[in-house]
Design a protein around this motif. Structure first.
Motif, PDB file in Angstrom:
ATOM      1  N   ARG A  90       0.828  -1.207   0.000  1.00  0.00           N
ATOM      2  CA  ARG A  90       0.000   0.000   0.000  1.00  0.00           C
ATOM      3  C   ARG A  90       0.861   1.254   0.000  1.00  0.00           C
ATOM      4  N   GLU A  91       1.976   1.221   0.724  1.00  0.00           N
ATOM      5  CA  GLU A  91       2.835   2.394   0.807  1.00  0.00           C
ATOM      6  C   GLU A  91       3.678   2.568  -0.442  1.00  0.00           C
ATOM      7  N   GLU A  92       3.982   1.466  -1.115  1.00  0.00           N
ATOM      8  CA  GLU A  92       4.853   1.518  -2.289  1.00  0.00           C
ATOM      9  C   GLU A  92       4.331   2.466  -3.369  1.00  0.00           C
ATOM     10  N   PRO A  93       3.080   2.341  -3.828  1.00  0.00           N
ATOM     11  CA  PRO A  93       2.617   3.253  -4.867  1.00  0.00           C
ATOM     12  C   PRO A  93       2.526   4.698  -4.367  1.00  0.00           C
ATOM     13  N   GLU A  94       2.213   4.875  -3.082  1.00  0.00           N
ATOM     14  CA  GLU A  94       2.077   6.229  -2.563  1.00  0.00           C
ATOM     15  C   GLU A  94       3.420   6.941  -2.502  1.00  0.00           C
ATOM     16  N   GLY A  95       4.488   6.196  -2.219  1.00  0.00           N
ATOM     17  CA  GLY A  95       5.801   6.805  -2.064  1.00  0.00           C
ATOM     18  C   GLY A  95       6.524   7.015  -3.378  1.00  0.00           C
ATOM     19  N   GLU A  96       6.192   6.248  -4.395  1.00  0.00           N
ATOM     20  CA  GLU A  96       6.889   6.345  -5.673  1.00  0.00           C
ATOM     21  C   GLU A  96       6.217   7.373  -6.572  1.00  0.00           C
ATOM     22  N   SER A  97       6.999   7.908  -7.442  1.00  0.00           N
ATOM     23  CA  SER A  97       6.457   8.837  -8.431  1.00  0.00           C
ATOM     24  C   SER A  97       5.772   8.037  -9.523  1.00  0.00           C
ATOM     25  N   MET A  98       4.689   8.559  -9.980  1.00  0.00           N
ATOM     26  CA  MET A  98       3.943   7.888 -11.048  1.00  0.00           C
ATOM     27  C   MET A  98       4.517   8.251 -12.419  1.00  0.00           C
ATOM     28  N   GLU A  99       5.493   9.141 -12.443  1.00  0.00           N
ATOM     29  CA  GLU A  99       6.068   9.613 -13.698  1.00  0.00           C
ATOM     30  C   GLU A  99       6.510   8.444 -14.563  1.00  0.00           C
ATOM     31  N   GLY A 100       5.977   8.373 -15.768  1.00  0.00           N
ATOM     32  CA  GLY A 100       6.365   7.359 -16.746  1.00  0.00           C
ATOM     33  C   GLY A 100       5.702   6.007 -16.548  1.00  0.00           C
ATOM     34  N   ARG A 101       4.964   5.832 -15.490  1.00  0.00           N
ATOM     35  CA  ARG A 101       4.293   4.545 -15.260  1.00  0.00           C
ATOM     36  C   ARG A 101       3.041   4.452 -16.115  1.00  0.00           C
ATOM     37  N   THR A 102       2.777   3.253 -16.598  1.00  0.00           N
ATOM     38  CA  THR A 102       1.613   3.028 -17.449  1.00  0.00           C
ATOM     39  C   THR A 102       0.513   2.356 -16.641  1.00  0.00           C
ATOM     40  N   LEU A 103      -0.699   2.838 -16.819  1.00  0.00           N
ATOM     41  CA  LEU A 103      -1.869   2.206 -16.235  1.00  0.00           C
ATOM     42  C   LEU A 103      -2.799   1.829 -17.370  1.00  0.00           C
ATOM     43  N   SER A 104      -3.505   0.737 -17.237  1.00  0.00           N
ATOM     44  CA  SER A 104      -4.428   0.291 -18.271  1.00  0.00           C
ATOM     45  C   SER A 104      -5.845   0.428 -17.755  1.00  0.00           C
ATOM     46  N   VAL A 105      -6.698   1.009 -18.595  1.00  0.00           N
ATOM     47  CA  VAL A 105      -8.098   1.180 -18.242  1.00  0.00           C
ATOM     48  C   VAL A 105      -8.911   0.243 -19.124  1.00  0.00           C
ATOM     49  N   LEU A 106      -9.717  -0.578 -18.488  1.00  0.00           N
ATOM     50  CA  LEU A 106     -10.598  -1.476 -19.217  1.00  0.00           C
ATOM     51  C   LEU A 106     -11.919  -0.728 -19.411  1.00  0.00           C
ATOM     52  N   LEU A 107     -12.285  -0.530 -20.680  1.00  0.00           N
ATOM     53  CA  LEU A 107     -13.501   0.211 -21.009  1.00  0.00           C
ATOM     54  C   LEU A 107     -14.585  -0.762 -21.463  1.00  0.00           C
ATOM     55  N   HIS A 108     -15.798  -0.538 -21.027  1.00  0.00           N
ATOM     56  CA  HIS A 108     -16.944  -1.346 -21.446  1.00  0.00           C
ATOM     57  C   HIS A 108     -17.891  -0.413 -22.197  1.00  0.00           C
ATOM     58  N   TYR A 109     -17.982  -0.606 -23.522  1.00  0.00           N
ATOM     59  CA  TYR A 109     -18.742   0.280 -24.402  1.00  0.00           C
ATOM     60  C   TYR A 109     -18.356   1.747 -24.158  1.00  0.00           C
ATOM     61  N   GLY A 110     -17.069   1.987 -24.038  1.00  0.00           N
ATOM     62  CA  GLY A 110     -16.553   3.347 -23.921  1.00  0.00           C
ATOM     63  C   GLY A 110     -16.554   3.905 -22.506  1.00  0.00           C
ATOM     64  N   GLU A 111     -17.166   3.230 -21.559  1.00  0.00           N
ATOM     65  CA  GLU A 111     -17.206   3.712 -20.180  1.00  0.00           C
ATOM     66  C   GLU A 111     -16.118   3.011 -19.370  1.00  0.00           C
ATOM     67  N   PRO A 112     -15.363   3.748 -18.546  1.00  0.00           N
ATOM     68  CA  PRO A 112     -14.320   3.109 -17.716  1.00  0.00           C
ATOM     69  C   PRO A 112     -14.935   2.048 -16.797  1.00  0.00           C
ATOM     70  N   HIS A 113     -14.325   0.891 -16.809  1.00  0.00           N
ATOM     71  CA  HIS A 113     -14.802  -0.217 -15.979  1.00  0.00           C
ATOM     72  C   HIS A 113     -13.857  -0.428 -14.800  1.00  0.00           C
ATOM     73  N   THR A 114     -12.566  -0.625 -15.064  1.00  0.00           N
ATOM     74  CA  THR A 114     -11.583  -0.875 -14.014  1.00  0.00           C
ATOM     75  C   THR A 114     -10.213  -0.408 -14.482  1.00  0.00           C
ATOM     76  N   ILE A 115      -9.355  -0.045 -13.513  1.00  0.00           N
ATOM     77  CA  ILE A 115      -7.985   0.388 -13.818  1.00  0.00           C
ATOM     78  C   ILE A 115      -7.028  -0.695 -13.315  1.00  0.00           C
ATOM     79  N   TYR A 116      -6.016  -1.009 -14.138  1.00  0.00           N
ATOM     80  CA  TYR A 116      -5.044  -2.045 -13.809  1.00  0.00           C
ATOM     81  C   TYR A 116      -3.632  -1.520 -13.996  1.00  0.00           C
ATOM     82  N   ALA A 117      -2.692  -2.207 -13.355  1.00  0.00           N
ATOM     83  CA  ALA A 117      -1.285  -1.833 -13.480  1.00  0.00           C
ATOM     84  C   ALA A 117      -0.721  -2.265 -14.828  1.00  0.00           C
ATOM     85  N   SER A 118      -1.322  -3.265 -15.476  1.00  0.00           N
ATOM     86  CA  SER A 118      -0.811  -3.721 -16.769  1.00  0.00           C
ATOM     87  C   SER A 118      -1.979  -4.154 -17.657  1.00  0.00           C
ATOM     88  N   CYS A 119      -1.693  -4.205 -18.962  1.00  0.00           N
ATOM     89  CA  CYS A 119      -2.714  -4.657 -19.914  1.00  0.00           C
ATOM     90  C   CYS A 119      -3.053  -6.129 -19.687  1.00  0.00           C
TER      91      CYS A 119
END
Length: 177
Positions: free
Chosen positions: A88-117
């Motif tokens: 839990r502390e790891e993502p809060e302490g690190e910079s998000m700069e350059g990190r990729t997040l994947s958003v799963l969209l269902h008919y164009g609406e955001p469904h869930t966010i993931y750390a990888s595709c």
């Protein structure tokens, strides 16, 4: 002093002695019976005490084993709790700069966010997308045209927000160069 004892007196003394002997015999029989009952009760009580002691020893061993298992489980739980806190502390302490997040969209609406595709694709498989599904680039087509779509975003520190990881090809305006 001389005493004269008559035959009647001797018969009475003999009868009294016989009565006393009979009474002594009955008392002795009752005492023997009582002693037998007490001995049987003593054996029964001793047997119950020995069984109780054996049971107590067995329960003590089971309790010691259960306490050892509980100690191991508590240590594992503590280690997992520490790992959860670290994660839990790891993502809060690190910079998000350059990190990729994947958003799963269902008919164009955001469904869930993931750390990888891969994680997004695995979740989409739980929603009915075949596991061997080939995820293609959607280009400029609207996201609403697709039942499930996975988009990657990169954190942009300059704008304090996210931008799409794959930008559409730049077309010259009015074909002027």
């Amino acid at each position: 002093m001389i005493r004269i004892v008559t035959a009647a007196r001797l018969e009475r003394l003999d009868a009294d002695a016989g009565t006393a002997r009979e009474h002594a015999r009955q008392t002795s029989g009752a005492a023997t019976e009582a002693f037998g009952r007490h001995v049987r009760e003593l054996y029964a009580t001793t047997g119950r005490a020995e069984r109780a002691e054996a049971t107590a020893t067995e329960v003590g061993e089971l309790l010691a084993h259960a306490m050892a298992e509980l100690s191991v489980a508590q240590q594992e739980l503590l280690l997992k709790d520490i790992e959860i806190r670290r994660l839990r502390e790891e993502p809060e302490g690190e910079s998000m700069e350059g990190r990729t997040l994947s958003v799963l969209l269902h008919y164009g609406e955001p469904h869930t966010i993931y750390a990888s595709c891969e994680e997004a694709h695995a979740d989409a498989a739980t929603h009915g997308v075949p596991t061997g599904h080939v995820w293609k680039r959607c280009g400029e087509r609207p996201a609403a045209e697709f039942k499930w779509r996975c988009e990657a975003f990169i954190y942009n520190a300059a704008s304090n927000g996210f931008r799409r990881a794959s930008l559409p090809a730049v077309k010259p305006v009015g074909e002027a160069a």
